[in-house]
Every structure is written in C-alpha cells, then in structure tokens.
Design a protein around this motif. Structure first.
Motif, mmCIF file in Angstrom:
data_model
loop_
_atom_site.group_PDB
_atom_site.id
_atom_site.type_symbol
_atom_site.label_atom_id
_atom_site.label_comp_id
_atom_site.label_asym_id
_atom_site.label_seq_id
_atom_site.Cartn_x
_atom_site.Cartn_y
_atom_site.Cartn_z
ATOM 1 N N ALA A 30 27.766 87.797 70.232
ATOM 2 C CA ALA A 30 26.680 88.759 70.013
ATOM 3 C C ALA A 30 25.722 88.256 68.942
ATOM 4 O O ALA A 30 24.507 88.431 69.060
ATOM 5 N N GLY A 32 25.129 85.174 68.434
ATOM 6 C CA GLY A 32 24.371 84.150 69.142
ATOM 7 C C GLY A 32 23.175 84.741 69.870
ATOM 8 O O GLY A 32 22.103 84.141 69.903
ATOM 9 N N LEU A 33 23.352 85.933 70.423
ATOM 10 C CA LEU A 33 22.227 86.599 71.096
ATOM 11 C C LEU A 33 21.075 86.801 70.128
ATOM 12 O O LEU A 33 19.908 86.772 70.511
ATOM 13 N N LEU A 34 21.402 87.048 68.852
ATOM 14 C CA LEU A 34 20.343 87.265 67.867
ATOM 15 C C LEU A 34 19.773 85.949 67.356
ATOM 16 O O LEU A 34 18.578 85.821 67.146
#
Lengths: 118, 162, 93
Positions: A30, A32-34
């Motif tokens: 998650a 990494g998504l940011l």
C-alpha cells in the motif's frame, strides 16, 4: 483473546510471525501505491500483498484453527487458490486498459502498439 | 465415461472445493459435492473450451517450485525498492520480448506467472509477430530480461505444453 | 506469555493493515487517473480480506473466513468490470 490461551507456545509464535509478515507485506504494498511515480510502476505494488502477504496470513489462519480445534481446517486454501487465479487477470486487464487509454491520448511515455489497433 | 465425466480434473476440483467449504467428509457433503462436480463438468462441456494436455506433470511441478522461489525473492526485492529512501538510480520501463511459444495455454500460464511475480507485469501480446510487452519495475538491462524469461520460463513451459 | 505475544501481534497486524487501507484510500481520492483509482480499490479489497482473516484469528470464529471469501470474490468482479469499462467505455460489449 481467551480462546487462544490453550494454544501451544510454538504455534502461537509461528502464527504471530506469519501474521506480522503478511500484514507487513500488505502495508509495504500500500505504501508502494503512494510512493511509486507513475501508474505502470504502481501496478507492481499490490502483488506483494496478493502473493506472499495473503499467503502467509492464510497459512497463519490455517495453523491457528487446525491446532486449536485439533482437526485439519484447510478451507483457507480456497482463498489462496482464488487469489492466485484472479490477481494476474485483474492486473493484466488494468495494465492493458491503462495502455489503451494512454495511447488514445498519444502519451509519449508508453511504447507504440505493434498490432495497429488501439 | 466421457459422456458422464467430460472433464474429470475439473469435476474432481469442484468436489474438493465443496468438501473444503463444508469442512466435512460426511455422506451428505460427498453426495452434494458429487452432484455439483457432475453438473459442473456437463456445463463446461456445453461451453466447449479448447482442450489442452499437460504433457509432463513432473516438469510442471518443477516449474511451480521455480516460481515459488522467484516469488519469495522478488517480494523481498520489490519491498526493498518501495522502502528505499530515494528513487534515483532506478529506472522502470517496458521491454519487448520475442517469444517462440505459440500454444495459448502456455502463453496464458506465462502471463499469469509473470504478472503474479512482483516486479514484472505482462502488458500486451502481439500474436501475429509473437512479441510480448512486459513492464519491469527495476529495469537495468533489457537483454538480460529477455534471456531470463526465455531460459527460466519459456523453455520449461514449451516442454510442458507443446 | 506466548498468548500475550499472539494478541500483540494480532493487534499490530490489524494496525498495519488498517494503515495500508488508509494509504489505498488516499490513492483512490488523489488519483490522478481513473486506472490509479481502480488499482487502489483492488488493493483495498485484498487488504480488507486480510483484515477479516486476522479478525477471525482474534475472535476464534470461522465466520470471518466466509466474509473474506466473499470480499475477494466481489473485489475481483468489480475490478474486472471497471477495467473493461476503462478500456471501452462499456462493461459488456
């Protein structure tokens, strides 16, 4: 968590480690998504949670209920099989949709199509 | 036999799924699961999917092991990349990889393996020329990736499916 | 002693998963593009399924397993439909 009192020590430690590993991988995915810079980089992030992340949490759950109820509890395998089958399909569909949209807009970041369509 | 059980493996998997969901081996769940397995096989026969045969089950098991090890390794690698303090010195990008494999089941398996392993996502396949487009998170050397995919996966999948 | 280790790690795991879900919500809100939002929503579903499994361990009840199964099913169908929609503007061609 009174029901877990009579869980043997080795099982409790193992379940704890698996839970922390799985949840940690989910969180890193998650993050990494940011943190990753563009969509095609971000597509890679959720695979951490959907492979090893959910795998170790399922293993923890199987181990916990099997030891606690003193009989094999294996239905978590179903979620595992389901995840293994569906994750590649959703990510591929999303990657292709993104490619299609970017090409339609004439973005220079994506390679041109070789098939002529799209 | 083929009329009753057109897809024996699918039916066996359906029965196993039912028993796992019920969590019991009682006569009731066996009976219902058996009915589900039979009807599921017939429904699939109506849809008439293309048939493929696994030629070498042992090679498939070996490939599954290779994929499992690779999943562990790349989970670690991608987690490090995400948590790295700077993104400098790392570049991601698309690679075109020419494939010799034409078997649809083998290609589907390759697509699933590559997408499920963190760090690589299958983006596109040009069936006329046999070129696939792969997005790699940590792209250092394109030729290296072509070599990895051809040696590690394509050769094994061709052995299994073709 | 080991029961305490277990309950602390269950708590920590729940905290991490909730934080992760927060990250995905942030990405859904920020975008910038529709595909980013769909990807984040898909990750949200997976994390929710994981959180439900941890809840199952915490309460010792098997009910949460079924909820996790349903969530993962719904997540797959939703993401597949949304990706089709992004590609062509229609869900069913």
């Amino acid at each position: 968590m009174t029901h877990a009192e009579n869980l043997p020590g080795w099982a409790a430690i193992l379940v704890s480690l698996l839970l922390l590993l799985g949840a940690g991988l989910g969180l890193v995915g998650a993050i990494g998504l940011l943190r990753l810079r563009n969509f095609y980089e971000r597509v890679h992030a959720p695979t951490l949670g959907t492979t090893l992340g959910i795998g170790s949490i399922l293993l923890a759950s199987m181990l916990f209920f099997t030891v606690l109820q003193a009989r094999p509890v294996l239905h978590e395998v179903l979620i595992g099989v389901f995840m293994v089958l569906t994750t590649p399909v959703t990510l591929m569909l999303l990657a292709r949709a993104a490619l299609y949209r970017d090409r339609r807009e004439g973005s220079a970041e994506v390679p041109r199509s070789t098939t002529g369509e799209g | 036999m083929r009329r009753v059980l057109p897809f024996p493996w699918v039916s066996a998997a359906l029965l196993l799924l039912w028993l796992l969901l019920q969590g019991s081996l009682g006569p009731g769940s066996l009976l219902l699961g058996g009915a589900l397995a039979l009807v599921g096989g017939w429904l699939l026969a109506v849809l008439d999917p293309p048939r493929t045969r696994l030629r070498r089950p042992l090679a498939a098991l070996r490939l599954a092991w290779v994929v499992l090890v690779e999943v562990f390794r790349s989970n670690n690698a991608v987690a490090r990349l995400i948590l790295a303090p700077t993104t400098r010195g790392r570049s991601s990008g698309f690679v075109r990889i020419p494939l010799d494999m034409r078997n649809p089941a083998g290609l589907a398996a390759l697509a699933c393996i590559l997408t499920a392993t963190p760090g690589t996502v299958w983006a596109e396949y040009d069936s006329a020329r046999g070129i696939m487009l792969l997005h790699v998170l940590d792209l250092i050397d394109e030729a290296e990736w072509v070599r990895i995919i051809k040696d590690r996966y394509e050769a094994r999948l061709m052995e299994i499916f073709e | 002693m080991t029961a305490m280790i277990l309950s602390w790690s269950v708590f920590l795991a729940q905290l991490m998963l909730a934080l992760g879900m927060g990250c995905t919500i942030w990405r859904v809100a920020r975008g910038p593009r529709a595909q980013d939002r769909v990807l984040a929503l898909d990750t949200f579903y997976v994390l929710a399924a994981m959180l439900l499994l941890v809840f199952g361990i915490r309460t010792g009840s098997v009910v949460y397993f079924e909820a996790a199964l349903v969530i993962s099913l719904l997540g797959f169908v939703a993401t597949a439909a949304l990706s089709k929609f992004l590609m062509r503007g229609e869900v069913i061609e």
